[in-house]
Design an enzyme around this catalytic site. Sequence first.
Site, short mmCIF file in Angstrom:
data_model
loop_
_atom_site.label_atom_id
_atom_site.label_comp_id
_atom_site.label_asym_id
_atom_site.label_seq_id
_atom_site.Cartn_x
_atom_site.Cartn_y
_atom_site.Cartn_z
N ASP A 28 0.85 -1.19 0.00
CA ASP A 28 0.00 0.00 0.00
C ASP A 28 0.89 1.25 0.00
O ASP A 28 1.90 1.31 0.69
CB ASP A 28 -0.91 -0.01 1.22
CG ASP A 28 -2.06 0.97 1.13
OD1 ASP A 28 -3.21 0.53 1.05
OD2 ASP A 28 -1.79 2.19 1.16
N ASN A 85 -12.84 -3.26 2.75
CA ASN A 85 -13.75 -2.14 2.92
C ASN A 85 -14.70 -2.11 1.73
O ASN A 85 -14.27 -1.97 0.60
CB ASN A 85 -12.97 -0.82 2.99
CG ASN A 85 -12.07 -0.74 4.21
OD1 ASN A 85 -12.47 -1.16 5.30
ND2 ASN A 85 -10.86 -0.22 4.04
N GLY A 91 -15.43 3.21 4.33
CA GLY A 91 -14.31 4.04 3.91
C GLY A 91 -13.63 3.58 2.64
O GLY A 91 -12.49 3.96 2.37
N SER A 93 -12.19 3.62 -0.79
CA SER A 93 -11.80 4.79 -1.58
C SER A 93 -11.43 4.44 -3.02
O SER A 93 -11.38 5.34 -3.86
CB SER A 93 -10.63 5.51 -0.90
OG SER A 93 -9.51 4.66 -0.79
N HIS A 98 -10.43 -5.02 -3.25
CA HIS A 98 -9.08 -5.30 -2.77
C HIS A 98 -9.13 -5.75 -1.33
O HIS A 98 -9.97 -5.30 -0.55
CB HIS A 98 -8.16 -4.08 -2.93
CG HIS A 98 -8.73 -2.82 -2.39
ND1 HIS A 98 -9.69 -2.10 -3.06
CD2 HIS A 98 -8.49 -2.14 -1.24
CE1 HIS A 98 -10.02 -1.03 -2.35
NE2 HIS A 98 -9.31 -1.03 -1.23
N HIS A 100 -7.00 -5.85 2.15
CA HIS A 100 -5.86 -5.30 2.89
C HIS A 100 -5.29 -6.41 3.78
O HIS A 100 -6.04 -7.08 4.50
CB HIS A 100 -6.30 -4.17 3.82
CG HIS A 100 -6.84 -2.96 3.14
ND1 HIS A 100 -6.09 -1.82 2.96
CD2 HIS A 100 -8.07 -2.69 2.62
CE1 HIS A 100 -6.85 -0.89 2.37
NE2 HIS A 100 -8.05 -1.40 2.15
#
Length: 112
Positions: A28, A85, A91, A93, A98, A100
């Site tokens: 990231d 997310n 949140g 974006s 994806h 994390h």
Amino acid sequence: MTIFEKIIGREIPAKIVFEDDDVIAFHDVDPKAPVHVLIVPKRVIPRLAEAEEADAPLLGKLIWTATKVARELGVAESGYRVVINSGPDAGESVPHLHVHLLGKRSLSWPPG
Ligand code: DGP
């Protein structure tokens, strides 16, 4: 085209840790932990809320890839968190599904 499609197409650089025909994993750009990797399907699904039953094998592959990357980056024993997310309240974006993978520090619970 999402920023992740540009990474897949090598239009913008990323620190790639794993790639095959279906998925790509890279660090990231704004890490929230010493290990923070994103695992991304090459085929665009905008978010988990829009996945279909036919996507189940690809969703499983994303999680399996997280398992492999966690081993590779040395957090399998110390522990890590896998987060998706989906949508505004979470949140999200980047509208390209994806996963994390966060590790190498103690993570609080519940998440904010
Ligand atoms: P989310 O908020 O769940 O949609 O997470 C999107 C993540 O994408 C966020 O942690 C930052 C990361 N990100 C955004 N743009 C880039 C980029 O150009 N390169 C990399 N490596 N990561 C990015």
